[in-house]
Write an enzyme that holds these catalytic residues in place. Structure first.
Site, PDB file in Angstrom:
ATOM      1  N   ASP A 104       1.086  -1.490  -0.329  1.00  0.00           N
ATOM      2  CA  ASP A 104      -0.212  -0.113  -0.333  1.00  0.00           C
ATOM      3  C   ASP A 104       0.824   1.589  -0.402  1.00  0.00           C
ATOM      4  O   ASP A 104       0.202   2.256   0.744  1.00  0.00           O
ATOM      5  CB  ASP A 104      -1.279   0.245   1.473  1.00  0.00           C
ATOM      6  CG  ASP A 104      -0.275   0.505   2.458  1.00  0.00           C
ATOM      7  OD1 ASP A 104       1.208   0.227   2.693  1.00  0.00           O
ATOM      8  OD2 ASP A 104      -1.081   0.963   3.416  1.00  0.00           O
ATOM      9  N   GLU A 105       2.032   1.149  -0.538  1.00  0.00           N
ATOM     10  CA  GLU A 105       2.921   1.951  -0.643  1.00  0.00           C
ATOM     11  C   GLU A 105       3.818   2.482  -1.677  1.00  0.00           C
ATOM     12  O   GLU A 105       4.021   0.993  -1.893  1.00  0.00           O
ATOM     13  CB  GLU A 105       4.328   2.116   0.675  1.00  0.00           C
ATOM     14  CG  GLU A 105       3.720   2.448   2.377  1.00  0.00           C
ATOM     15  CD  GLU A 105       4.244   2.149   3.198  1.00  0.00           C
ATOM     16  OE1 GLU A 105       6.704   3.001   3.133  1.00  0.00           O
ATOM     17  OE2 GLU A 105       4.657   1.262   3.600  1.00  0.00           O
TER      18      GLU A 105
END
Ligand code: DCP
Ligand code: CA
Length: 389
Positions: A104-105
């Site tokens: 998620d980054e």
């Protein structure tokens, strides 16, 4: 030209994906993680659960004690992987230079992509809007001139935030922050720094480099740079190194040309050996000098033909160094080399070019010895000049 780097991080990722599928969970303290009855741990906590002191990694049983009304959900990894793939696809529409970190980054180098949007901030808004529209998730975006600054910025503006740290403003923003906010500082490092009476990023930044490297070695120099808002790491698309670089911070600032040249030669040798081990050649050669006041210059040239020959790359770098040293002089704290515009084996016809054949043979022999006995087993004439002199 200053780079423009984004760090984009989805907020409460696992929980948010669950909330999209089950909107009744929105606005409530929700925890995705292991069963509190079975020694599970919290993987992700909604922002409504965080004021109770709940955070990732905490035992679920403790989280339930802190917030008995919290809703616990088992993780559904295939859902998160699916959302992650869509997230990365959206980012890739905005810049090809994307480096995912976990699910998620991601870092995004948008240096050449800002113009159509008017400003970095507007580009970041466009990214956030697409994530919101297509995935119904919120993201926080940190904008800076390097990875570490962008990452700190995104953490500071969570959730659903956008924080731009303009070039030159890094120190002012970083100085008051607790040392634990600096990427790379884990619990152990934090403890040792505390014993040295360093509690803020600013205190680490103002410490003499010597003091910090004595305690932490090379990692200390990296952290010292980070604390000063300096991070030369590139945004690397996985599987495809776009450049290879090496740099060296001196224990004492120097202006000795021979010393700089000798170190540059050693760095060229390391970079070229890596090039050859990847069967690549480089077209673009850049050197970087950082002065005593942390100002940094980069000079670069493009070769007519890509090369992996140490002598060719060193001679080019040497010319760049001489040109740079002809300018008004300030003592130098770091020297670095980067080769980029890499091409693969198929384009390497000039390997058999009679002009370069001999140095290429020499490189091959040197690589063999260095691979077997280590990088210091053989140092050619240009590189004999120890760092400490
Ligand atoms: N994760 C995990 N175990 C941890 C930390 C994280 O399983 N100890 C998983 C769950 C998170 C996801 O990775 O949803 C992303 O981690 P983050 O640290 O980015 O945490 P969140 O996205 O949940 O929250 P934030 O809004 O702070 O980014
Ligand atoms: Ca996250």
């Amino acid at each position: 030209m200053a780079r423009c780097i984004f760090h984009i991080d989805l907020d409460a990722f696992f929980v948010s994906v669950e909330q999209v599928l089950n909107p009744e969970l929105k606005g409530k303290p929700v925890i995705v993680g292991g069963d509190p009855e079975r020694r599970g741990v919290v993987a992700s906590a909604s922002y409504e659960a965080r004021p109770f002191g709940i955070h990732a990694g905490m035992p679920s049983s403790k989280a339930r004690r802190l917030c008995p009304q919290a809703i616990f959900i088992q993780a559904h990894f295939s859902l998160y992987r699916e959302a992650s793939a869509k997230f990365m696809d959206i980012l890739a529409d905005f810049s090809p230079d994307i480096e995912p970190l976990g699910l998620d980054e991601a870092y995004l180098d948008v240096t050449g992509c800002v113009e159509p949007y008017g400003s970095p901030r507007q580009l970041a808004r466009a990214i956030k809007e697409r994530i919101n529209k297509e995935l119904k998730l919120t993201a926080s975006v940190g904008i800076g001139t390097c990875k570490v600054v962008a990452k700190i910025a995104s953490a500071l503006c969570k959730p659903d935030g956008l924080l731009e740290i303009a070039p030159g403003e890094e120190r002012a923003l970083l100085n008051p922050l607790p040392i634990a906010k600096l990427p790379g500082v884990g619990e152990k490092t934090e403890q040792v720094l505390k014993e040295m009476r360093i509690t803020t990023i600013g205190e680490l930044a103002s410490l003499p480099l010597d003091t910090i490297t004595k305690r932490f070695g090379a990692m200390g120099a990296v952290l010292h740079n980070y604390a000063n808002g300096i991070d030369d790491r590139e945004v690397e698309t996985p599987g495809e190194a776009k450049s290879i670089s090496q740099q060296l911070t001196f224990t004492r600032d120097t202006l000795n040309h021979n010393f700089l040249e000798a170190n540059l030669h050693n760095l060229c040798q390391e970079v070229c050996q890596e090039l050859r081990s990847q069967n690549k050649r480089a077209k673009c050669i850049a050197i970087r000098l950082r002065y005593t006041d942390f100002k940094t210059t980069t000079r670069q040239v493009t070769l007519q033909e890509a090369s992996d020959v140490t002598q060719v790359i060193f001679t080019t770098a040497q010319q760049l160094l001489s040109k740079t040293l002809a300018e008004p002089k300030k003592p130098i704290r770091l020297i670095g080399i980067r080769v980029s515009s890499l091409v693969g084996e198929e384009k390497q016809l000039s390997m058999f070019d009679s002009r370069t054949r001999k140095p290429a043979h020499l490189d091959k022999a040197i690589d063999k010895i260095r691979n077997k006995y280590g990088p210091t087993a053989i140092i050619t004439g240009n590189g004999i000049f120890p760092e400490s002199s």
